[in-house]
Design an enzyme around this catalytic site. Structure first.
Site, PDB file in Angstrom:
ATOM      1  N   TRP B 534       0.963  -1.106  -0.287  1.00 61.18           N
ATOM      2  CA  TRP B 534       0.531   0.148  -0.452  1.00 61.18           C
ATOM      3  C   TRP B 534       1.046   0.776  -0.106  1.00 61.18           C
ATOM      4  O   TRP B 534       0.478   2.124   0.021  1.00 61.18           O
ATOM      5  CB  TRP B 534      -0.926   0.054   0.842  1.00 61.18           C
ATOM      6  CG  TRP B 534      -0.158  -0.098   2.650  1.00 61.18           C
ATOM      7  CD1 TRP B 534       1.223  -0.292   3.128  1.00 61.18           C
ATOM      8  CD2 TRP B 534      -0.757   1.571   3.221  1.00 61.18           C
ATOM      9  NE1 TRP B 534       0.822   0.123   4.193  1.00 61.18           N
ATOM     10  CE2 TRP B 534       0.100   1.214   4.834  1.00 61.18           C
ATOM     11  CE3 TRP B 534      -1.805   1.960   3.645  1.00 61.18           C
ATOM     12  CZ2 TRP B 534      -0.226   2.090   5.480  1.00 61.18           C
ATOM     13  CZ3 TRP B 534      -2.129   2.210   5.052  1.00 61.18           C
ATOM     14  CH2 TRP B 534      -1.354   3.069   5.871  1.00 61.18           C
ATOM     15  N   ASP B 535       2.064   1.255   0.260  1.00 59.34           N
ATOM     16  CA  ASP B 535       3.125   1.990   0.359  1.00 59.34           C
ATOM     17  C   ASP B 535       3.050   3.437  -1.621  1.00 59.34           C
ATOM     18  O   ASP B 535       3.415   4.435  -1.112  1.00 59.34           O
ATOM     19  CB  ASP B 535       4.304   1.468   0.860  1.00 59.34           C
ATOM     20  CG  ASP B 535       5.017   1.442   1.612  1.00 59.34           C
ATOM     21  OD1 ASP B 535       6.011   0.869   1.635  1.00 59.34           O
ATOM     22  OD2 ASP B 535       3.829   0.123   2.176  1.00 59.34           O
ATOM     23  N   GLU B 673      -0.105  -2.374  12.801  1.00 64.18           N
ATOM     24  CA  GLU B 673       0.611  -4.234  12.929  1.00 64.18           C
ATOM     25  C   GLU B 673       0.934  -5.077  14.683  1.00 64.18           C
ATOM     26  O   GLU B 673       1.390  -6.129  14.240  1.00 64.18           O
ATOM     27  CB  GLU B 673       1.899  -3.880  11.617  1.00 64.18           C
ATOM     28  CG  GLU B 673       0.786  -3.955  10.389  1.00 64.18           C
ATOM     29  CD  GLU B 673       1.645  -3.250   9.947  1.00 64.18           C
ATOM     30  OE1 GLU B 673       2.775  -3.591   9.950  1.00 64.18           O
ATOM     31  OE2 GLU B 673       2.089  -4.558   8.351  1.00 64.18           O
ATOM     32  N   LYS B 765       2.119   0.994  16.365  1.00 65.18           N
ATOM     33  CA  LYS B 765       3.165   1.234  15.615  1.00 65.18           C
ATOM     34  C   LYS B 765       3.217   2.111  14.884  1.00 65.18           C
ATOM     35  O   LYS B 765       4.084   2.679  15.019  1.00 65.18           O
ATOM     36  CB  LYS B 765       3.141   0.349  14.743  1.00 65.18           C
ATOM     37  CG  LYS B 765       4.340  -0.306  13.335  1.00 65.18           C
ATOM     38  CD  LYS B 765       4.272  -1.395  12.897  1.00 65.18           C
ATOM     39  CE  LYS B 765       5.371  -1.363  12.165  1.00 65.18           C
ATOM     40  NZ  LYS B 765       5.059  -2.883  11.431  1.00 65.18           N
ATOM     41  N   GLN B 766       2.039   2.721  14.163  1.00 64.19           N
ATOM     42  CA  GLN B 766       2.403   3.953  13.072  1.00 64.19           C
ATOM     43  C   GLN B 766       0.332   4.208  12.808  1.00 64.19           C
ATOM     44  O   GLN B 766      -0.391   3.798  13.761  1.00 64.19           O
ATOM     45  CB  GLN B 766       2.482   3.337  12.188  1.00 64.19           C
ATOM     46  CG  GLN B 766       1.790   2.095  11.149  1.00 64.19           C
ATOM     47  CD  GLN B 766       2.319   1.948  10.296  1.00 64.19           C
ATOM     48  OE1 GLN B 766       2.785   1.083   9.913  1.00 64.19           O
ATOM     49  NE2 GLN B 766       2.085   2.062   8.813  1.00 64.19           N
TER      50      GLN B 766
END
Lengths: 253, 924
Positions: B534-535, B673, B765-766
């Protein structure tokens, strides 16, 4: 012809010391000499030497000083000593072993009394912190030997990576560069193991997991307060022989 | 006449700007045959020449009569900067004219008349000669008196010096209403004009900029830079500030000295011709061109550090969208890791697939014997890599002609190969030709899947030759920068370089034809095996949609061509529609590994392939982002429509309704994640909702059902707290603030705390909830950003390199500039400082996209909304502002934003309106 000098006491700890010395000798193309400083008899020392097929040299004199003096001979490539007299769990390095290790600027193998010795040194665990590349400590001692090298990197809190992104990929790319950067000395296949935690706890544990014959650490001969915590911890906890190879200041471990 | 001395500064220039009378010719009446020949030959060898004069076109072209065939260009900048003509085989063609308004013409007349009257009162005879955009006051009317004699006469009379006449004329011009009069004199005439040679110089430098030639690569040659009797010499106006990095030489006598930065060669036109002859000789023998080394455009690596070399090779890599080449030294060294990769060309299949290595075109015989001599410079403006050391070389992979490679090198005997033509087989074959003579090598080549096609590309390159290939490559990069550059005004030079570094590598990584498979680590390393995540869709595509839509379209084409595989992926799970894989490579089927070794030594099951499904909505979002910026109706009605509908169908079949009619999506992994799998991940649910609503607007038959499902989907929002619960049960987890327990951030929290504890805590995580505020802010409850930033920011470990940029953007929106700039800096330095320890294996291309988004969406506050572009900036006090180049609905424009205002430069194609506290860019 160089010598592997095995300094044994009059205890059961002598046998594993002699077994390691015998295993190291062919790698160094050396003979083995066995030295015992007599304090309370030499019956067990003699029996151990006999069982190992080696000749014992017994002397009297100050133990530490004598061993160091003997180790300083130019033809002594490696000194092998026992960690302590008796097993029974993680314990500090014995006084003799400590004094000899810090007093002799040569490769020294410290052998725990309950070490599991196969008689052959094939698999070496080489902890690498990740500092400017030098040779693997074992290779400062043993050249051109076909050893099964397992490099271990322990992520400690101050070296934890910033990102792991997709860890199955990140670890692969990180490992490739780590080996390239910090293990340029390897010429054959090399396996990298990583762990997270405290190096002094994990190095002995991994040595058991991978069934390493010996652990090779570079060090600066300084076990003073706050110095070389990893070397100290490994020596205290390891059930595998530990090869300590003097390196320049700033070397990891 | 003795031969002139060797010309300094002894290098090849890419353009020469020169004067006429006194520089190129001594006497306008003399034969200019030798000059003509040199000019034509230089143009044939690719040098661009600009003649700047106050004379009119017939006087100059009538004398010079050059008719160059190119590829170098000849321009005549005549009439004191008022006109520019391009000269070709068919003659001259006007390319620029400054046209005076009637008011300006009247003002020029008034100024000239007042000046003449004033001179008459001082017994200085004078007459006005009208010229284009100026009035020339002839100080010796009706005579052939030369300039020197006029100056002498004026001095002897004691009435008024030439300098005094210039001052008088300037005053008259200002009083006549000319705000910026250009008053010059050659001694015989005093000219009051609207333009002067400074305007010509600026036009020239802008023309060169648009073709990728920086000022440092330009030579200015004149004969009168210094003052003459107190009056600036005729060539002095050429020394505009924009030319400060150019080289300026004078072939004149310059008795009163020259301004700083001008080298006096003397020797007159003969010296100038020798200078041109020297440039011709350098081109004939194949000198390696220099590069501009402006700090905010150049990445320089000196020496070779064995520990950092692989990182440096990644940073210095060059690519053209199809082919990527690492910036390895041309001579061998054990620390290097050379590599060439082609986009979308993989070896093996499945999880083991990886970008295939292609033949290397950059090696020369020999080894690096003394690394300290090595210097490598990557010129980001033109995409060329210059290497200096035992061998000097310039190499590039042509952006104008992807998969065509060019290398020119100079070196001592034994360092260069012999002349040869050869083909190197591979998954992407290379056909190369080496032409080597007199210590210089030109290597030209082509890559293609088929060897015959590679040889054809090589043949084309050989036909074009080095200089033409370089010119078109530079021009292609100049066009890309013209459409995409972002400048932080009065900002940090280190940040500026990092921004351009990021934009450069994004532009270089993505093709603009066919399909573009953009792997997570770009084209310049084996990291992440070249797999597409998806980056690319969410982080890289928006930059291209807003600056170079063809490349964004190619990225979407990659997905569209794999819709069947996505349908099969959905079907395999018992669902409808299309489900895009988490990791994708050649065929569009999932290539996520099932297991992986973690840094802790464990072999863990990798579940992202099974459960990280938000990518399906992310791909639809990318398509809509492209449409928002481009308005591409063909895409909207064709493959774009199909993509949005099929992804919506997937979500419709994926949602489970409970007994109360609420919609749920169970068993997924969100962007965070650390927690897997979870139910009702807010990011997944809100993106799915967005996807359904977007599709519902396109399809009447299923649309009603999709709207109901969209409305039924839970999103974890609590109106009281304004918080979104990241997933069902998140608020029940240990409320651990990673900001309080971690020694630093970013940090891989799962390693610090262990996986079980991390999973049982609120450490993320993000950005997950926050990612929604970034991607689909209109889907989120109004005024909820602050509360969710306060809650989630201290819980975010930033264990993903995608994370800091998104936080920078959101913190900027919230006006928390100190934290925003700190996060921005991390994002900007991830590869330059090798923060992840993995840059040796490739670039973090998505982080680069995130950096751009932080600047444009975050700080500049630019967002498409229907047919307008909203601009709602948040400029930190540490910056003067932002200058951003974008393209909206096919119209390129520049936005200049500071603390008080927004300015738009769109050449009339777009308009800017202030509305409701923000600005809007829209059709006029």
């Amino acid at each position: 012809m160089t010598r592997v000098l095995a300094a044994i006491d009059n205890s059961l700890a002598a046998s594993p010391v002699l077994a390691i010395a015998r295993a190291l000798a062919p790698l160094l193309d050396s003979d083995v000499e066995v030295l015992h400083l007599v304090e309370n008899g030499d019956r067990m020392a003699t029996q151990a030497a006999l069982a190992a097929g080696l000749t014992l040299t017994s002397r009297r004199g100050p133990v530490i000083k004598s061993i160091i003096e003997a180790g300083r001979c130019a033809d002594v490539a490696v000194l092998v000593v026992g960690a302590r007299g008796t097993p029974a769990g993680p314990r500090p390095l014995g006084g003799t072993a400590l004094a000899v290790a810090t007093g002799l600027p040569k490769p020294i193998v410290v052998v725990p009394p309950d070490a599991h010795i196969t008689g052959v040194i094939r698999r070496v665990l080489v902890p690498v912190e990740g500092a400017p590349a030098g040779t693997a400590p074992i290779l400062d001692v043993v050249e051109d030997a076909e050893l099964d090298m397992i490099v271990l990197h322990v992520y400690e809190e101050d070296s934890l990576p910033a990102f792991t992104d997709q860890p199955q990929h990140w670890q692969e790319t990180w490992a490739r560069e780590f080996v390239r950067r910090y293990c340029p000395w390897h010429t054959g296949p090399l396996r990298l193991e990583t762990r997270v935690g405290r190096a002094e706890d994990l190095i002995p544990r991994v040595a058991e997991e991978v069934n390493a014959d010996i652990i090779a650490l570079g060090w600066t001969l300084d076990l003073g307060p706050g110095r070389a915590p990893t070397v100290r911890g490994v020596l205290d906890r390891s059930r595998r022989p530990v090869l300590l190879v003097p390196v320049a200041i700033g070397h990891p471990y | 006449m003795s031969e002139p001395e060797p010309v300094e500064p002894g290098r090849r220039f890419e353009a020469v700007v020169f004067g006429w009378s006194g520089t190129a010719v001594a006497d306008p009446a003399e034969d200019a045959g030798r000059l003509r020949k040199l000019v034509e030959e230089l143009c044939a060898h690719g040098l661009d020449l600009y003649l700047v004069t106050g004379a009119r076109l017939p006087e100059v072209d009538g004398r010079l009569q050059a008719r160059p065939v190119g590829p170098g260009r000849l321009y005549l900048c005549v009439d004191e900067g008022s006109e520019v003509h391009r000269v070709g085989v068919d003659g001259t063609r006007l390319v620029h004219r400054r046209t005076a308004t009637p008011a300006e013409e009247a003002a020029l007349d008034r100024a000239a008349r007042v000046t003449v009257d004033a001179l008459a009162r001082r017994d200085v005879p004078a007459a006005v000669v009208p010229r284009l955009n100026r009035r020339a006051i002839d100080l010796a009317p009706g005579t052939e008196e030369p300039a020197a004699a006029v100056r002498k006469r004026l001095r002897a009379s004691g009435r008024l010096s030439l300098y005094g006449i210039v001052e008088l004329a300037t005053d008259a011009a200002l009083r006549a209403g000319l705000p910026d009069p250009r008053v010059t004199s050659d001694g015989r005439y005093v000219q009051i004009g609207l333009t002067d040679r400074a305007d010509a110089a600026r036009w020239v430098l802008d023309d060169l900029r648009r073709r990728g030639i920086a000022p440092r690569l330009v030579l200015f040659a004149g004969a009168a830079f210094g003052r003459i009797r107190g009056v600036p010499g005729a060539d002095a106006p050429l020394l505009v500030p924009e030319a400060s990095r150019s080289v300026a030489v004078s072939v004149g006598a310059e008795p009163a000295g020259v301004p700083a930065g001008v080298t006096v060669l003397g020797g007159g036109p003969a010296r100038f011709l020798a200078l041109l002859a020297d440039q011709l000789e350098r081109r004939r023998r194949g000198d390696v061109p220099d590069v501009d080394d402006t700090p905010d455009w150049t990445l320089t690596v000196d020496g070779l550090d064995p520990d950092l070399e692989r990182v440096h090779e990644t940073l210095l890599a060059i690519a053209d969208g199809r082919l990527g080449t690492r910036g390895t030294p041309l001579l061998a060294h054990p620390a290097t890791d050379p590599g060439v990769r082609a986009a979308g060309v993989y070896a093996r299949t499945g999880a083991d697939s990886e970008l295939a290595g292609c033949p290397d075109w950059t090696t020369l015989p020999g080894t690096v014997s003394d690394p300290t001599l090595l210097r490598r410079r990557l010129d980001l403006r033109t995409g060329v890599l210059r290497q200096d050391g035992p061998v000097a070389a310039l190499q590039f992979s042509s952006l104008a002609r992807p998969a065509t490679v060019v290398l020119r090198a100079e070196g001592p005997p034994g360092r260069l190969p012999g002349t040869d033509r050869y083909t190197l087989p591979g998954p992407f074959a290379a056909a190369l030709s080496d032409l080597c003579r007199d210590g210089r090598l030109d290597r030209l080549g082509g890559y293609a899947p088929d060897e015959a096609d590679a040889r054809a590309a090589r043949a084309t390159a050989e036909e074009l030759g080095f200089d033409r290939l370089l010119a078109e490559h530079r021009a292609a990069w100049a066009a890309r920068w013209d459409a995409a550059d972002v400048v932080v005004l009065d900002g940090d030079p280190e940040l500026q370089l990092a921004i351009r570094f990021a934009l450069f590598h994004m532009m270089a990584s993505v093709a603009d034809e066919g399909e573009a498979a953009v792997g997570a680590r770009g084209l310049v390393g084996g990291g992440y095996r070249g797999h597409v995540f998806w980056d690319s869709d969410v982080f890289v595509l928006p930059f291209l949609a807003a600056t170079h839509p063809a490349a964004a379209r190619a990225m979407l084409e990659y997905r569209i061509r794999r819709l069947d595989a996505a349908r099969a992926g959905a079907l395999r799970r018992g669902n409808r529609g299309a489900r895009f894989p988490w990791e994708s490579a050649v065929d569009g089927f999932d290539v996520t590994p099932s297991f992986g070794r973690l840094p802790s030594g464990e072999i863990a099951r990798i579940r992202t392939g099974e459960a990280e499904e938000h990518i399906t909505a992310d791909v639809a979002w990318a398509a809509s982002c492209y449409l928002d910026w481009t308005g591409d109706t063909e895409f909207a009605e064709g493959p774009g429509r199909e993509l949005v509908l099929e992804t919506a169908r997937y979500w419709a079949s994926r949602i489970r309704l409970d007994s109360e009619g609420r919609g749920h999506i169970y068993g997924v992994i969100g962007p965070d994640e650390y927690h897997e799998p979870v139910d009702d991940n807010t990011f997944t649910n809100v993106m799915a909702r967005w996807n359904l609503k977007r599709a519902a607007a396109l399809d009447g038959a299923e649309g009603a059902c999709w709207r109901r499902l969209a409305d039924a989907l839970v999103d974890g929002f609590d109106p009281m707290s304004r918080l979104y619960e990241q997933f069902a049960g998140f608020f029940d987890l240990e409320p651990l603030l990673i900001a309080d327990v971690a020694p630093r951030r970013p940090i891989a929290a799962e390693l610090l705390l262990g996986v079980p504890r991390t999973r049982a805590s609120q450490v993320v995580k993000q950005p997950d909830v926050l990612m929604l505020h970034h991607l689909v802010p209109d889907e989120m409850a109004p005024d909820s950003l602050g509360a969710n930033l306060d809650f989630y920011e201290p819980r975010t470990a930033h264990g993903s390199s995608l994370s800091p940029a998104v936080h920078a953007s959101l913190l900027a929106r919230a006006g928390r500039f100190r934290d925003a700039l700190a996060a921005l800096r991390i994002a900007a330095r991830i590869d330059l400082d090798d923060i992840s320890g993995s840059t040796a294996s490739g670039l973090h291309v998505a982080t680069m996209g995130g950096l751009w988004q932080a600047l444009v969406f975050g700080f500049a506050g630019v967002r498409p909304r229907g047919d307008t572009l909203v601009v709602d900036p948040r400029i930190p006090p540490q910056w003067g502002g932002l200058q951003i180049r974008l393209r909206f609905r096919g119209k390129p424009f520049v936005l200049r934003i500071d603390h008080q205002s927004v300015e738009l430069d769109a050449a009339g194609a777009l308009a800017l309106t202030r509305r409701d506290g923000h600005w809007e860019v829209h059709a006029p």
